[in-house]
Design an enzyme around this catalytic site. Structure first.
Site, PDB file in Angstrom:
ATOM      1  N   CYS A   2      22.122  40.143  33.502  1.00 39.73           N
ATOM      2  CA  CYS A   2      21.866  39.329  32.210  1.00 39.73           C
ATOM      3  C   CYS A   2      20.953  39.818  31.222  1.00 39.73           C
ATOM      4  CB  CYS A   2      21.285  37.857  32.643  1.00 39.73           C
ATOM      5  SG  CYS A   2      22.113  37.337  34.102  1.00 39.73           S
ATOM      6  N   ARG A  27      25.487  43.021  28.314  1.00 42.75           N
ATOM      7  CA  ARG A  27      24.723  42.719  29.933  1.00 42.75           C
ATOM      8  C   ARG A  27      25.444  41.573  30.294  1.00 42.75           C
ATOM      9  NH1 ARG A  27      20.072  45.565  30.206  1.00 42.75           N
ATOM     10  NH2 ARG A  27      19.387  44.430  32.248  1.00 42.75           N
ATOM     11  N   TRP A  77      25.578  37.038  33.322  1.00 42.99           N
ATOM     12  CA  TRP A  77      26.563  37.666  34.177  1.00 42.99           C
ATOM     13  C   TRP A  77      26.328  36.963  35.396  1.00 42.99           C
ATOM     14  CZ3 TRP A  77      26.812  41.124  38.382  1.00 42.99           C
ATOM     15  CH2 TRP A  77      28.123  41.686  38.635  1.00 42.99           C
ATOM     16  N   ASN A 103      16.754  37.100  34.651  1.00 40.92           N
ATOM     17  CA  ASN A 103      17.758  38.284  35.111  1.00 40.92           C
ATOM     18  C   ASN A 103      17.501  38.708  36.450  1.00 40.92           C
ATOM     19  OD1 ASN A 103      19.592  40.449  35.239  1.00 40.92           O
ATOM     20  ND2 ASN A 103      18.142  41.732  33.796  1.00 40.92           N
ATOM     21  N   GLY A 104      18.215  38.821  37.363  1.00 39.22           N
ATOM     22  CA  GLY A 104      17.872  39.383  38.582  1.00 39.22           C
ATOM     23  C   GLY A 104      18.458  38.522  39.739  1.00 39.22           C
ATOM     24  N   GLU A 486      37.384  60.180  36.756  1.00 42.36           N
ATOM     25  CA  GLU A 486      37.007  59.322  35.406  1.00 42.36           C
ATOM     26  C   GLU A 486      38.053  58.819  34.662  1.00 42.36           C
ATOM     27  OE1 GLU A 486      34.269  58.462  34.486  1.00 42.36           O
ATOM     28  OE2 GLU A 486      34.213  58.220  32.364  1.00 42.36           O
ATOM     29  N   LYS A 490      38.354  54.793  33.670  1.00 45.38           N
ATOM     30  CA  LYS A 490      38.576  54.481  32.215  1.00 45.38           C
ATOM     31  C   LYS A 490      39.943  53.663  32.188  1.00 45.38           C
ATOM     32  CE  LYS A 490      35.620  54.932  31.223  1.00 45.38           C
ATOM     33  NZ  LYS A 490      34.254  55.795  31.872  1.00 45.38           N
ATOM     34  N   GLU A 493      39.529  50.182  34.285  1.00 46.74           N
ATOM     35  CA  GLU A 493      38.385  48.965  33.732  1.00 46.74           C
ATOM     36  C   GLU A 493      38.661  48.666  32.219  1.00 46.74           C
ATOM     37  OE1 GLU A 493      34.127  50.428  32.933  1.00 46.74           O
ATOM     38  OE2 GLU A 493      34.958  52.403  32.625  1.00 46.74           O
ATOM     39  N   HIS A 509      48.868  63.944  51.720  1.00 43.95           N
ATOM     40  CA  HIS A 509      48.204  63.349  53.043  1.00 43.95           C
ATOM     41  C   HIS A 509      48.169  61.825  53.084  1.00 43.95           C
ATOM     42  CE1 HIS A 509      47.109  67.187  54.366  1.00 43.95           C
ATOM     43  NE2 HIS A 509      46.707  67.457  53.240  1.00 43.95           N
ATOM     44  N   LYS A 608      27.482  46.377  31.052  1.00 38.55           N
ATOM     45  CA  LYS A 608      27.169  47.739  30.731  1.00 38.55           C
ATOM     46  C   LYS A 608      26.082  48.293  31.699  1.00 38.55           C
ATOM     47  CE  LYS A 608      26.827  51.414  28.236  1.00 38.55           C
ATOM     48  NZ  LYS A 608      27.977  52.549  28.698  1.00 38.55           N
TER      49      LYS A 608
HETATM   50  O1  M6R Z   1      24.112  53.399  33.311  1.00 37.71           O
HETATM   51  P1  M6R Z   1      24.476  54.257  34.493  1.00 37.71           P
HETATM   52  O2  M6R Z   1      25.231  55.386  34.169  1.00 37.71           O
HETATM   53  O3  M6R Z   1      23.789  54.312  35.643  1.00 37.71           O
HETATM   54  O4  M6R Z   1      25.771  53.326  34.838  1.00 37.71           O
HETATM   55  C1  M6R Z   1      26.648  53.374  35.903  1.00 37.71           C
HETATM   56  C2  M6R Z   1      27.838  52.667  35.948  1.00 37.71           C
HETATM   57  O5  M6R Z   1      27.627  51.404  36.075  1.00 37.71           O
HETATM   58  C3  M6R Z   1      28.599  53.068  34.772  1.00 37.71           C
HETATM   59  O6  M6R Z   1      29.102  54.325  34.467  1.00 37.71           O
HETATM   60  C4  M6R Z   1      30.087  52.310  34.860  1.00 37.71           C
HETATM   61  O7  M6R Z   1      30.906  52.697  35.888  1.00 37.71           O
HETATM   62  C5  M6R Z   1      30.805  52.443  33.443  1.00 37.71           C
HETATM   63  N1  M6R Z   1      31.332  51.055  33.184  1.00 37.71           N
HETATM   64  C6  M6R Z   1      32.036  53.280  33.468  1.00 37.71           C
HETATM   65  O8  M6R Z   1      32.779  53.458  32.511  1.00 37.71           O
END
Ligand code: M6R
Length: 613
Positions: A2, A27, A77, A103-104, A486, A490, A493, A509, A608
């Protein structure tokens, strides 16, 4: 996870809180709320309408009474308790005077709630956080001032927290504390702030301080004082902030993601700037680790999550080939639970854009506990990961706000490949002329990325052609494999479509059974050394009816025989291809998300910075 914010001594308390919450929405945005406090009165507003919770809160606050100089705010969140208004923070004690934000996760909340209810406390939410309000209330009833009441409460809770508490009976005071979840304090003449991160208060405060684990801070308009859990005074570390508000906002683009995709050439240039002395030695000013120690490294373990994990997987190829060191790459949330082996000479590298991802911080703590030297690769200066590590390399990509990571990926690959070159230099595993050539090649990647960005329309057009597709497989070989991972991350998500990444040779496989007409296979096919093999893999999926999209170099004519659509990029050295090849895949995923009406900066269910395990 959060976002939290607080202010004492302000003449525009509500505006400060709402603006800060807007910047903290990345967040979490399941709900939002504020509490304003003045002598004898606590006023609260909360909303829970999903991605627009902060906007709804702003409307709700239009009827707020004026004259409050202090307040706290929260954007949530959800972890414990549904994302409903009743569970939104701030949460109040039984008297309604004490308001808290958290937050936590409070791990022992159930047993604490039971004890508090036995004493007569009445709970109104199903969150883990509400116990904090009642614990503080309990200590206040016994006559403790707010800071001592918070300290007493934190002595009995287990888990992670960044909290802030206010009491209408002690107005103009906020008490905040941290364990694991991030927290900063900001000051300006006559006003003091707290927030989960600096951008939330960037244009309000003039100096910023990091709160460390198990530190408690008492904020008053004229400043703050901090103590540890034993009650002894502590000094907070002042942060060096090298970005301004403009970098924290959209800069004229429709959304942060477009801005950040377009910033990739700059991100690469800044990451690589001033990294080589005149004599050719590659240098990291901020590294704080001796050459002898680096030379003697026997094994490297990279720990990271999500996109950072994909960047770490690219780095494995470069470290092994150039520096001849054996490398493992671990998902950070798995590392500490598998009883990892740390021998003399093990170097652990924690890779994290935010430097606040709890899984990665816990992994590097475990590694340090077992005796490893830890390097942090972080984008945020003075992040928790950076401060805890023995050494740090900053990626200097600039602030990344969009939940989907883009410029952080290319900057991480560049920084880690630079480290691989430095290790090769120290261990003499590459000749000086090879290192020079690779260093120059790495520095040219920024302009190659700029060339790819000019082709945006073509990549978007392919997304339009494929807008009816629902299943995607991304494949690649060698460093094309983490690039494929990657690309798939993208797309899934951002667009919520099914997308998986595979090593191209692995399809036969098992996953090949899923290939049929309507399925799209996206191949990263830019590597000349692997070209024939990937053409064969594409022929195999084409024969089974898949639609093929290929990322291929400008001079590749043979790709047309197997690909329905080609995303062209300039050719570059094999190890550098992930930084170039990912760009069309980012734009493709972005375009698909827009076509499907998704919120590109704030995908559903995500945040994020992931500060819960
Ligand atoms: O801040 P970080 O690089 O540690 O974050 C890691 C992941 O949470 C972050 O890369 C996440 O997978 C992204 N949403 C991907 O686009």
């Amino acid at each position: 996870m959060c976002g939290i914010i607080g202010v004492v001594g302000s003449s525009d308390t509500l505006a400060t809180l709402l603006q800060g919450l807007q910047r903290l929405e990345y967040r979490g945005y399941d709900s939002a709320g504020v509490a304003l406090v003045r002598p004898g009165q606590t006023w609260r507003a909360r909303t829970a309408v999903g991605t627009e919770s902060v906007a709804a809160l702003r409307a709700e606050c239009a009827s707020a009474p004026s004259g409050f100089r202090s307040g706290i705010g929260h954007t949530r969140w959800a972890t414990h308790g549904a994302p409903e208004a009743v569970n939104a923070h701030p949460l109040l004690d039984c008297s309604g005077n004490i308001a808290i934000i958290h937050n936590g996760i409070i791990e022992n909340h159930a047993e604490l709630q039971e004890q508090l209810e036995a004493k007569g406390h009445v709970f109104t939410s199903v969150t883990d956080s509400e116990v904090l309000a009642h614990l503080i209330e309990d200590s206040r009833i016994q006559g403790l001032e707010l800071m001592e009441a918070v300290r007493a409460s934190l002595l009995v809770v287990r888990g992670a927290f960044a909290i802030a508490a206010m009491d209408a009976n002690e107005p103009d005071v906020i008490v905040a504390a941290r364990r694991i979840s991030p927290l900063v304090v900001g000051t300006a003449p006559g006003v003091t702030y707290l927030a989960s991160d600096v951008p939330a208060i960037l244009d309000r405060a003039t100096a910023f301080y990091a709160v460390n684990d198990d530190e408690i801070v008492r904020l008053r308009p004229e400043g703050f004082r901090a103590i540890d859990l034993e009650g002894s005074p502590v000094r907070l570390h002042q942060l060096s902030i090298d970005w301004d508000l403009e970098t924290a906002e959209k800069g004229g683009y429709d959304d942060f993601m477009t801005k950040e995709i377009n910033e990739q050439p700059d991100a690469l240039r800044s990451t690589l700037m001033d990294r080589r002395h005149k004599d050719g030695t590659i240098t990291f000013d901020e590294l704080r680790i001796g050459d002898d120690e680096l030379r003697d490294v026997k094994r490297v373990v990279l720990v990271a999550a999500g996109t950072s994990h994909n960047a770490a997987q690219v780095a494995k190829y470069a470290l092994e080939r150039w520096a001849r060191i054996s490398v493992e790459v671990d998902i950070s949330s798995e590392y500490r639970y598998r009883d990892p082996i740390v021998e003399i000479g093990t170097l652990v590298i924690g890779v994290s854009q935010s430097g606040e991802t709890i899984d990665t911080i816990m992994a590097t703590r475990e590694a340090q506990y077992r005796g490893a030297h830890v390097i942090a690769v972080s984008n945020i200066v003075d992040s928790s990961l950076a401060r805890e590590a023995d050494a740090v390399i900053y990626t200097r990509a600039g602030l990344e706000v969009s939940v989907a990571s883009t410029k952080a990926f290319v900057a991480q690959v560049a920084a880690l490949e630079l480290l691989a070159l430095r290790l090769a230099q120290l261990r003499s595993t590459l000749s000086p002329s090879d290192i020079d050539a690779l260093f120059l090649g790495l520095n040219a990647v920024g302009s190659q990325v700029a060339t790819v960005l000019e082709r945006r329309d073509r990549f978007e057009a392919v997304a339009h052609e494929l807008k009816g597709a629902r299943d995607f497989f991304f494949i690649g070989r060698h460093v094309g494999f983490p690039t494929a991972l990657e690309g798939a991350l993208k797309l899934k998500e951002l667009s919520y479509l099914h997308a998986e990444g595979y090593p191209a040779g692995e399809l036969k496989h098992g996953p090949l059974a899923l290939i049929e007409p309507g399925v799209v296979v996206v191949a990263v096919a830019t590597d000349p050394a692997m070209h024939e093999k990937i053409l064969s893999n594409l022929a195999e999926v084409k024969a089974r009816g898949a639609t093929v999209v290929a990322v291929a170099t400008d001079d590749d004519e043979s790709i047309a025989a197997v690909a329905d659509y080609v995303l062209r990029v300039p050719a570059t050295e094999q190890m550098f291809t992930p930084m170039v090849d990912i760009v069309p895949l980012q734009i493709f995923a972005y375009a698909m998300a827009r076509i499907l009406g998704r919120n590109v900066d704030r995908p559903r269910n995500l945040a994020k910075t992931v500060t819960v395990e």
